[in-house]
Design a protein around this motif. Structure first.
Motif, short mmCIF file in Angstrom:
data_model
loop_
_atom_site.label_atom_id
_atom_site.label_comp_id
_atom_site.label_asym_id
_atom_site.label_seq_id
_atom_site.Cartn_x
_atom_site.Cartn_y
_atom_site.Cartn_z
N ASN A 243 33.81 6.88 39.57
CA ASN A 243 34.28 5.76 38.73
C ASN A 243 34.81 6.24 37.38
OD1 ASN A 243 33.48 3.95 40.78
ND2 ASN A 243 31.40 3.87 39.94
N LEU A 244 35.81 7.09 37.45
CA LEU A 244 36.40 7.65 36.23
C LEU A 244 37.43 6.69 35.67
CD1 LEU A 244 35.75 10.18 38.33
CD2 LEU A 244 36.85 11.51 36.53
N ASP A 245 37.18 6.19 34.47
CA ASP A 245 38.14 5.37 33.74
C ASP A 245 38.84 6.27 32.74
OD1 ASP A 245 37.89 2.75 34.83
OD2 ASP A 245 35.92 2.60 33.87
N ILE A 246 40.14 6.50 32.95
CA ILE A 246 40.91 7.40 32.09
C ILE A 246 41.82 6.58 31.20
CG2 ILE A 246 42.59 9.30 32.05
CD1 ILE A 246 40.81 8.72 35.28
N LYS A 247 41.86 6.93 29.92
CA LYS A 247 42.74 6.22 28.99
C LYS A 247 43.43 7.23 28.08
CE LYS A 247 43.05 2.20 25.98
NZ LYS A 247 42.33 1.03 25.40
N MET A 248 44.73 7.04 27.88
CA MET A 248 45.51 7.88 26.99
C MET A 248 45.68 7.19 25.64
SD MET A 248 46.03 10.55 28.84
CE MET A 248 47.14 11.41 27.71
N HIS A 249 45.66 8.00 24.58
CA HIS A 249 45.76 7.47 23.22
C HIS A 249 46.83 8.24 22.44
CE1 HIS A 249 41.72 5.59 23.84
NE2 HIS A 249 41.52 6.69 24.54
N SER A 250 47.54 7.53 21.59
CA SER A 250 48.51 8.16 20.69
C SER A 250 48.00 8.05 19.27
CB SER A 250 49.87 7.45 20.81
OG SER A 250 50.77 7.96 19.85
#
Length: 213
Positions: A38-45
């Motif tokens: 259950n990997l929740d991946i989020k990209m941020h700038s």
């Protein structure tokens, strides 16, 4: 470039992007010994006016040891800035959180960028002058740009430090510019350098200063 921070090996490609709407691919590998779920991946700038993610999130149900997955993110790109990934995941023992280091994502097409900004001493005292230095790197040919120094003070007030016209820079050439700050308040200052090309912001960087009496 392959990067590693346990329990993940990861890579972002391409390393440079054209201006416009582009795709950025993240290769994510489990380099640990545990099954991850259950990997929740989020990209941020760091600066969404330079790079913004249209859909910053993705999900992986299971990632076994030595298994790797490829994730695709659509981005709107205008100028170079740093980005990073955060992942919330489960393994035996509970829930964990992981952040990547900041990754400088190059966007080609600008004439210059801020390479760095540095306050001469990260610790200061009220009334004692400190030097601030910013380094500008040419990415193309420019006829001179506008470099603004300013500070966000502990009380939240804006303090303008200097406006400097840079010299002409060719691709790969660097030039450093300095100004001074004299703290008047106790607490944390954030000192910014902002680079403009014909009133359009093309790069920004900052450094932090702690001030005591």
């Amino acid at each position: 470039m392959n990067r590693s921070k346990y329990p993940f090996e990861y890579e972002l490609s391409p390393e440079s992007l054209e201006k416009g709407t582009q795709w950025l691919t993240m290769r994510l590998k489990n380099e640990g010994n545990d099954k991850l779920h259950n990997l929740d991946i989020k990209m941020h700038s760091i600066d969404s006016s330079h790079i913004s993610f249209r859909n910053p999130s993705d999900y992986i149900y299971r990632l076994t040891p030595d298994e790797e997955k490829y994730l695709n993110f659509q981005v709107d790109t205008h100028a170079t800035t740093s980005i990073y990934a955060s992942i919330r995941y489960f393994k035996s023992g509970g829930q964990f959180h992981w952040d990547s280091p900041w990754i400088r994502q190059q966007v080609v097409g600008e004439v210059a960028e801020l390479e760095s900004i540095l306050v001469s001493n990260p610790y200061g005292t009220i009334g004692r002058e400190l030097e601030v230095e910013a380094t500008v790197k040419g990415l193309g040919n420019s006829d001179g740009l506008d470099l603004h120094f300013w500070a966000d003070t502990p009380s939240g007030k804006y303090e303008e430090l200097a406006e400097i016209k840079t010299k002409k820079l060719s691709s790969g050439e660097e030039a450093s510019y300095t100004t001074n700050i004299t703290p008047k308040e106790e607490g944390y200052y954030t000192v910014y350098a902002t680079l403009y090309n014909n009133y359009r912001r093309i790069s920004r960087d900052s450094d932090t200063l702690r001030v005591e009496k």
